[in-house]
Design a protein around this motif. Sequence first.
Motif, PDB file in Angstrom:
ATOM      1  N   UNK A 167      -3.876  -2.693  -3.684  1.00  0.00           N
ATOM      2  CA  UNK A 167      -5.155  -3.369  -3.852  1.00  0.00           C
ATOM      3  C   UNK A 167      -5.185  -4.136  -5.162  1.00  0.00           C
ATOM      4  N   UNK A 168      -4.601  -3.568  -6.223  1.00  0.00           N
ATOM      5  CA  UNK A 168      -4.529  -4.274  -7.501  1.00  0.00           C
ATOM      6  C   UNK A 168      -3.696  -5.549  -7.366  1.00  0.00           C
ATOM      7  N   UNK A 169      -2.589  -5.461  -6.617  1.00  0.00           N
ATOM      8  CA  UNK A 169      -1.737  -6.640  -6.405  1.00  0.00           C
ATOM      9  C   UNK A 169      -2.502  -7.719  -5.652  1.00  0.00           C
ATOM     10  N   UNK A 170      -3.215  -7.333  -4.604  1.00  0.00           N
ATOM     11  CA  UNK A 170      -4.009  -8.300  -3.850  1.00  0.00           C
ATOM     12  C   UNK A 170      -5.054  -8.944  -4.754  1.00  0.00           C
ATOM     13  N   UNK A 171      -5.724  -8.149  -5.592  1.00  0.00           N
ATOM     14  CA  UNK A 171      -6.744  -8.685  -6.500  1.00  0.00           C
ATOM     15  C   UNK A 171      -6.132  -9.652  -7.510  1.00  0.00           C
ATOM     16  N   UNK A 172      -4.964  -9.292  -8.071  1.00  0.00           N
ATOM     17  CA  UNK A 172      -4.294 -10.171  -9.027  1.00  0.00           C
ATOM     18  C   UNK A 172      -3.906 -11.487  -8.369  1.00  0.00           C
ATOM     19  N   UNK A 173      -3.475 -11.409  -7.113  1.00  0.00           N
ATOM     20  CA  UNK A 173      -3.101 -12.624  -6.407  1.00  0.00           C
ATOM     21  C   UNK A 173      -4.306 -13.543  -6.212  1.00  0.00           C
ATOM     22  N   UNK A 174      -5.507 -12.961  -6.084  1.00  0.00           N
ATOM     23  CA  UNK A 174      -6.723 -13.763  -5.939  1.00  0.00           C
ATOM     24  C   UNK A 174      -7.219 -14.287  -7.283  1.00  0.00           C
ATOM     25  N   UNK A 175      -7.014 -13.483  -8.344  1.00  0.00           N
ATOM     26  CA  UNK A 175      -7.562 -13.843  -9.652  1.00  0.00           C
ATOM     27  C   UNK A 175      -6.673 -14.805 -10.423  1.00  0.00           C
ATOM     28  N   UNK A 176      -5.344 -14.650 -10.305  1.00  0.00           N
ATOM     29  CA  UNK A 176      -4.416 -15.451 -11.095  1.00  0.00           C
ATOM     30  C   UNK A 176      -3.811 -16.555 -10.240  1.00  0.00           C
ATOM     31  N   UNK A 177      -3.694 -17.728 -10.796  1.00  0.00           N
ATOM     32  CA  UNK A 177      -3.130 -18.867 -10.092  1.00  0.00           C
ATOM     33  C   UNK A 177      -1.650 -18.638  -9.829  1.00  0.00           C
ATOM     34  N   UNK A 178      -1.247 -18.673  -8.546  1.00  0.00           N
ATOM     35  CA  UNK A 178       0.152 -18.514  -8.143  1.00  0.00           C
ATOM     36  C   UNK A 178       0.755 -17.246  -8.764  1.00  0.00           C
ATOM     37  N   UNK A 179       0.122 -16.113  -8.503  1.00  0.00           N
ATOM     38  CA  UNK A 179       0.575 -14.844  -9.075  1.00  0.00           C
ATOM     39  C   UNK A 179       2.037 -14.522  -8.766  1.00  0.00           C
ATOM     40  N   UNK A 180       2.557 -14.776  -7.539  1.00  0.00           N
ATOM     41  CA  UNK A 180       3.967 -14.450  -7.286  1.00  0.00           C
ATOM     42  C   UNK A 180       4.934 -15.122  -8.251  1.00  0.00           C
ATOM     43  N   UNK A 181       4.571 -16.297  -8.791  1.00  0.00           N
ATOM     44  CA  UNK A 181       5.465 -16.982  -9.726  1.00  0.00           C
ATOM     45  C   UNK A 181       5.465 -16.327 -11.102  1.00  0.00           C
ATOM     46  N   UNK A 182       4.557 -15.373 -11.329  1.00  0.00           N
ATOM     47  CA  UNK A 182       4.472 -14.693 -12.621  1.00  0.00           C
ATOM     48  C   UNK A 182       4.971 -13.259 -12.536  1.00  0.00           C
ATOM     49  N   UNK A 183       5.760 -12.985 -11.531  1.00  0.00           N
ATOM     50  CA  UNK A 183       6.175 -11.613 -11.262  1.00  0.00           C
ATOM     51  C   UNK A 183       7.695 -11.515 -11.277  1.00  0.00           C
TER      52      UNK A 183
ATOM     53  N   UNK B 173       9.092 -13.545  -2.622  1.00  0.00           N
ATOM     54  CA  UNK B 173       8.058 -13.095  -3.550  1.00  0.00           C
ATOM     55  C   UNK B 173       6.667 -13.188  -2.923  1.00  0.00           C
ATOM     56  N   UNK B 174       6.455 -14.158  -2.057  1.00  0.00           N
ATOM     57  CA  UNK B 174       5.187 -14.192  -1.318  1.00  0.00           C
ATOM     58  C   UNK B 174       5.094 -12.983  -0.403  1.00  0.00           C
ATOM     59  N   UNK B 175       6.243 -12.532   0.091  1.00  0.00           N
ATOM     60  CA  UNK B 175       6.264 -11.363   0.956  1.00  0.00           C
ATOM     61  C   UNK B 175       5.847 -10.099   0.214  1.00  0.00           C
ATOM     62  N   UNK B 176       5.984 -10.095  -1.118  1.00  0.00           N
ATOM     63  CA  UNK B 176       5.479  -8.968  -1.908  1.00  0.00           C
ATOM     64  C   UNK B 176       3.975  -8.819  -1.672  1.00  0.00           C
ATOM     65  N   UNK B 177       3.264  -9.932  -1.678  1.00  0.00           N
ATOM     66  CA  UNK B 177       1.818  -9.904  -1.441  1.00  0.00           C
ATOM     67  C   UNK B 177       1.541  -9.497   0.002  1.00  0.00           C
ATOM     68  N   UNK B 178       2.296 -10.069   0.940  1.00  0.00           N
ATOM     69  CA  UNK B 178       2.094  -9.737   2.351  1.00  0.00           C
ATOM     70  C   UNK B 178       2.320  -8.252   2.610  1.00  0.00           C
ATOM     71  N   UNK B 179       3.349  -7.691   1.984  1.00  0.00           N
ATOM     72  CA  UNK B 179       3.647  -6.278   2.181  1.00  0.00           C
ATOM     73  C   UNK B 179       2.569  -5.387   1.562  1.00  0.00           C
TER      74      UNK B 179
ATOM     75  N   UNK C 257      -0.574  -6.088   1.514  1.00  0.00           N
ATOM     76  CA  UNK C 257      -1.654  -6.080   2.499  1.00  0.00           C
ATOM     77  C   UNK C 257      -1.286  -5.227   3.703  1.00  0.00           C
ATOM     78  N   UNK C 258      -0.029  -5.288   4.147  1.00  0.00           N
ATOM     79  CA  UNK C 258       0.417  -4.459   5.261  1.00  0.00           C
ATOM     80  C   UNK C 258       0.319  -2.979   4.918  1.00  0.00           C
ATOM     81  N   UNK C 259       0.624  -2.643   3.667  1.00  0.00           N
ATOM     82  CA  UNK C 259       0.531  -1.251   3.221  1.00  0.00           C
ATOM     83  C   UNK C 259      -0.924  -0.778   3.255  1.00  0.00           C
ATOM     84  N   UNK C 260      -1.832  -1.640   2.807  1.00  0.00           N
ATOM     85  CA  UNK C 260      -3.256  -1.304   2.860  1.00  0.00           C
ATOM     86  C   UNK C 260      -3.686  -1.097   4.313  1.00  0.00           C
ATOM     87  N   UNK C 261      -3.252  -1.996   5.186  1.00  0.00           N
ATOM     88  CA  UNK C 261      -3.622  -1.900   6.601  1.00  0.00           C
ATOM     89  C   UNK C 261      -3.100  -0.614   7.244  1.00  0.00           C
TER      90      UNK C 261
END
Length: 313
Positions: A120-136, A288-294, A296-300
Motif C-alpha cells: 500500500x505504501x508503494x502504491x501511495x508513493x507511485x501516486x504521490x511522486x512523479x514517475x516513482x519507478x524511475x526513482x527506485x 520496474x513498472x511491474x513492481x507497482x503492478x505486483x 497491487x496484485x499482492x493487495x488484491x
Amino acid sequence: MFLRNNSSVIRTQREFRRRFPQHSTIRRFATRLEATGSTLDRPKSGRPRTGRSAENIDAVRKDVEECPETSTRRRATQLGISRRTLQRILVKDLKMFPYKTQMTHQLLPADHRARLDYCQRVINLNLEEDDFPSKLVMKTPLHPLKVTVWCGICVDRVIGPYFFEDAGGNAITVNGERYRTMLREFLIPSLDELGLEHIWFQQDGATAHTARDTMDLVRDAFPGRVISRFGDLPWPARSPDLTSPDFFLWGFLKSRVYVNKPQTLAALKENIRQEITNISQEVLRQVMQNVINRAQMCINSGGHHLKDIIFKS
C-alpha cells in the motif's frame, strides 16, 4: 574431416564411421551425387516454412492465457515447436517475458499484514511522486556456483555487476564489512556519476544488509528513502515476488550466461557483463513498472504470494 584430422586418412575414416555408422548414409550420398552432382540436399519447393507462423503465434497466445505458469521447456514440447521459436514468439511477437519461478519459505500469518502495508505504501508513493519507478533501485546478490555478484536494477539500467572476490579473484561470501565496502566504493559513486538523485534504495533483511553500521551508511546515502528491515519503508520478509532482481533479473541471467557452457571463471563473468548490457531500457522500464503492478496484485490477494512462487519447507 580430412583437413581437421591433419590430412590423416586413417583418422578421417574412423571419424566418418563414428558419425555415419550405417551404410545407408553412404548410399544416400552416392545416389544424391549421381543425380545432382552434389551431396547437398535438393532445394525444397514451395513457400519456406517459419516457426513463427500466424498459427503458432496464436497457439502460443492461447496456451499462455490458459496456463501462464508453464515453463518454456514444457510449453514448447506440448505445442510441438522448438524452445527457441517459442521464446522468439513470446518476446518478439507477443511482447512477453518468461519469468523465472522462484522458491521461498511459506509466508507466516504476520507476513500478510507486513506485505499489505508495504504494497500500500508503494502504491501511495507511485501516486504521490512523479514517475516513482524511475526513482527506485532494487538489489539482491546472486550466488551461482562460482561467483557472488551484486546488481542493482532501476528503470533504465542495471547498475553492476559487482563481484565479491578476494585478491586472487575467488568468490567470497558477503558479510557486513564487504557489503559496506561495495556501497562506499561502487554503488554510491556509480549513482553520483550517473546523476541519479532522490533514489529509493531497496534491500532485503539479510544480516549483512541490516547491521547497525550498514544501516547508518545506507540512511546517510539515501535519507528518508530506504526500503529495508529497519528502513523508512519496512521490507516484508519472504517476498522475492515483489523485488525485480528476484522475479526478473536472476532468472533472466541464469537462462543465458550458461548457454555457451563457460569453462573459466573469467568467461562466466564476461557472459554476465554481456547479458546485462544486452537488456534494453524498454524491458527494464516494463520490469520496474511491474513492481507497482505486483504490489497491487499482492493487495488484491490479501498479502499472499503471487502465483509465480512455489514453497519450500
